[in-house]
Enzyme design. Structure first.
Site, PDB file in Angstrom:
ATOM      1  N   SER A 239       0.856  -1.184   0.000  1.00 12.99           N
ATOM      2  CA  SER A 239       0.000   0.000   0.000  1.00 12.99           C
ATOM      3  C   SER A 239       0.897   1.242   0.000  1.00 12.99           C
ATOM      4  O   SER A 239       1.837   1.312  -0.782  1.00 12.99           O
ATOM      5  CB  SER A 239      -0.961  -0.033   1.189  1.00 12.99           C
ATOM      6  OG  SER A 239      -2.064   0.803   0.955  1.00 12.99           O
TER       7      SER A 239
ATOM      8  N   ASP B  64      -8.112  -5.232  -6.316  1.00  9.94           N
ATOM      9  CA  ASP B  64      -7.709  -4.111  -5.470  1.00  9.94           C
ATOM     10  C   ASP B  64      -7.877  -2.794  -6.227  1.00  9.94           C
ATOM     11  O   ASP B  64      -7.203  -2.568  -7.230  1.00  9.94           O
ATOM     12  CB  ASP B  64      -6.249  -4.293  -5.057  1.00  9.94           C
ATOM     13  CG  ASP B  64      -5.726  -3.127  -4.237  1.00  9.94           C
ATOM     14  OD1 ASP B  64      -6.540  -2.361  -3.690  1.00  9.94           O
ATOM     15  OD2 ASP B  64      -4.489  -2.995  -4.135  1.00  9.94           O
TER      16      ASP B  64
ATOM     17  N   HIS C 193      -5.921  -6.410  -2.097  1.00 11.60           N
ATOM     18  CA  HIS C 193      -4.880  -5.520  -1.608  1.00 11.60           C
ATOM     19  C   HIS C 193      -3.806  -6.295  -0.849  1.00 11.60           C
ATOM     20  O   HIS C 193      -4.088  -6.951   0.151  1.00 11.60           O
ATOM     21  CB  HIS C 193      -5.536  -4.479  -0.691  1.00 11.60           C
ATOM     22  CG  HIS C 193      -4.756  -3.228  -0.503  1.00 11.60           C
ATOM     23  ND1 HIS C 193      -4.364  -2.416  -1.540  1.00 11.60           N
ATOM     24  CD2 HIS C 193      -4.298  -2.614   0.630  1.00 11.60           C
ATOM     25  CE1 HIS C 193      -3.721  -1.369  -1.063  1.00 11.60           C
ATOM     26  NE2 HIS C 193      -3.657  -1.470   0.253  1.00 11.60           N
TER      27      HIS C 193
END
Length: 485
Positions: free
Chosen positions: A163, A428, A453
């Protein structure tokens, strides 16, 4: 908006509103294992790396696992992100297998201003001045230099992150190539963008791939709610239907937007983390997937589309262990205005909101021309929120300048960096702000069909699809190549 973060715990305890604004970004916690993590340690870090003569320092938290290390071996550095770093990662995850294969040490560095790494006495606006990605990267460089000296490390360093820390991993290799020899950038958004309407496009596509009418039923329900907001006689029904903590007021436009942000956010969060390999004994709610929500939205026995949306919201409240839904804008902003380290906002919400207001944007609006949602969640809602939380200086112009500066400084999707692999999953939504294909020398992109994700960072599972298995294998091959070249 939305590493190394204790997202699972926060996901189950924080209010749905804060959830929607803050936690649709970040790496969630891995399964806990019986092994005790290594003890936390503290590094004396500079407050301002770019101001000569500023000698102020603070203590930054980190962990080391020497289990697989052999003298001369590399160091795998997991970069912390927008929440408290979790030492559980020191004994689990795909990177543990990588460390074993290359005889490497494992280190985890918590991001400044998050968790227990407190550079300043509070989170007031004046004290957030040193909360930037550039300062965070300089923290990494300083830490590596010090660890090399302290432990006589001669091997190469490989940066890993998922991320926002996935972005940092790539940027660290870009800005400090003499210290970091390779990077694994997982689910990292590289293009700063204020109006991130593409996020909801991916969510809608994921819903429809699960059940053809899922998003259409959701849109129908949202339109019915929108119609109800326009008549005072319906306001009481809205209050009861969504179990609001305070009576709904259709004259408060920001509260209406906040309500829609939460109702749509109930779907967005599940899509982003769909089947991400955290299903383990004793875990709560990891079995709630896109299939779960779309089955509810397709269930005629639940009643109309509105009744089905209510059922999804009830499930979300149950998951968050909240008795009611606080839909008011005032409550949300008040929480993010708190400056004490012991405040709810200090769990990461205030800090990450500040970074979006000054560097990244990434506001998940409904402004997409491909979707028939209109202005349910306009990007200006988030932009004005920056002003309400941090003051008049934090206006739309500042956001746009921050976004432009970030893309200029790092290169956005045109980044030129070597020994870096970019890993994303098609489910994602953040993959739309990242690199999913490239023909540039030294760069590789892996797009994993159907995964969520940061899925490749979690421990392997027998249920992993072949493409995910292949992605982990390829990442391991690249790390082995980088440390031995």
């Amino acid at each position: 908006m939305n590493l190394l973060i204790t997202c699972l715990t926060i996901f189950l305890t924080m209010s749905p509103l804060t959830l929607a604004l803050r936690f649709r970004q970040g790496l969630q916690d891995p399964p806990k294992i019986g092994v005790e993590p290594p003890k936390e340690m503290w590094y004396n870090q500079s407050l301002d790396h770019f101001k000569p003569g500023d000698s102020r320092t603070w203590l930054q938290r980190y962990w080391i696992n020497w289990e697989h290390y052999k003298v001369g071996g590399p160091v795998l550095l997991m970069i912390g992100g927008e929440g408290e770093a979790n030492p559980v990662w020191m004994n689990t995850g795909a990177w543990k297998d990588y460390a074993a294969s290359v005889n490497g040490a494992m280190m985890l560095l918590e991001h400044r201003y998050y968790g227990k790494s407190h550079p300043t006495e509070d989170l007031s606006v004046k004290n957030l001045n040193w909360l930037t990605s550039q300062q965070a990267l300089a923290d990494i460089a300083s830490f590596i230099t010090s660890m090399n000296q302290e432990h006589n490390i001669k091997g190469r360093w490989i940066a890993l992150g998922g991320s926002y820390p996935g972005s940092l991993a790539a940027w660290a290799r870009l800005k400090y190539p003499h210290l970091i020899h390779g990077s694994v950038s997982t689910s990292g958004p590289l293009k700063a963008k204020a109006d991130f309407y593409e996020y909801l496009e991916v969510v809608t596509d994921a819903l429809d791939k699960t059940r053809p009418d899922c998003s259409a039923t959701l849109n129908d329900a949202l339109k019915k709610v929108q119609m109800m907001t326009r008549k005072r006689s319906n306001w009481g029904s809205i209050t009861n239907m969504f179990n609001l903590c305070t009576p709904f007021n259709g004259n408060a436009l920001v509260d209406i937007t906040n309500l829609f942000e939460t109702l749509i956010g109930n779907f967005e969060g599940i899509v982003q983390y769909n089947k991400d390999n955290r299903d383990f004994e004793g875990a709560k709610w990891t079995n709630i997937t896109i299939d779960t929500l779309c089955s509810m939205m397709d269930d005629n026995e639940l009643g109309s589309s509105l009744d089905r949306l209510k059922a999804v919201n009830d499930l979300s409240l149950k998951m968050s262990e909240e008795k009611c839904l606080d839909h008011t804008y005032k409550s949300m902003v008040s929480e993010l205005q708190e400056v004490g380290w012991d405040s709810t906002g200090a769990a990461g919400g205030r800090q990450w909101t500040y970074q979006t207001c000054t560097e990244f944007g990434w506001y998940q609006s409904s402004d997409s021309p491909k979707l028939n949602l209109g202005k349910l969640i306009p990007v200006r809602f988030f932009e004005y929120m920056c002003t309400d939380i941090f003051g008049p200086k934090f206006d739309i112009d500042l956001i746009n300048k921050g976004v432009e500066d970030t893309n200029t400084y790092y290169g956005g999707l045109d980044i030129e960096v070597t020994n870096t692999v970019f890993v994303h999953g098609t489910t994602d939504p953040w993959h739309r702000m990242g690199i999913t294909e490239t023909n540039k020398s030294g760069m590789e992109a892996i797009l994993i069909p159907g995964t969520a994700h940061c899925a490749n960072m979690y421990p392997p599972s027998p249920q992993d699809p072949p493409a995910l298995v292949a992605a982990r294998k390829r990442i391991g091959e690249l790390i082995s190549k980088w440390v031995s070249d």
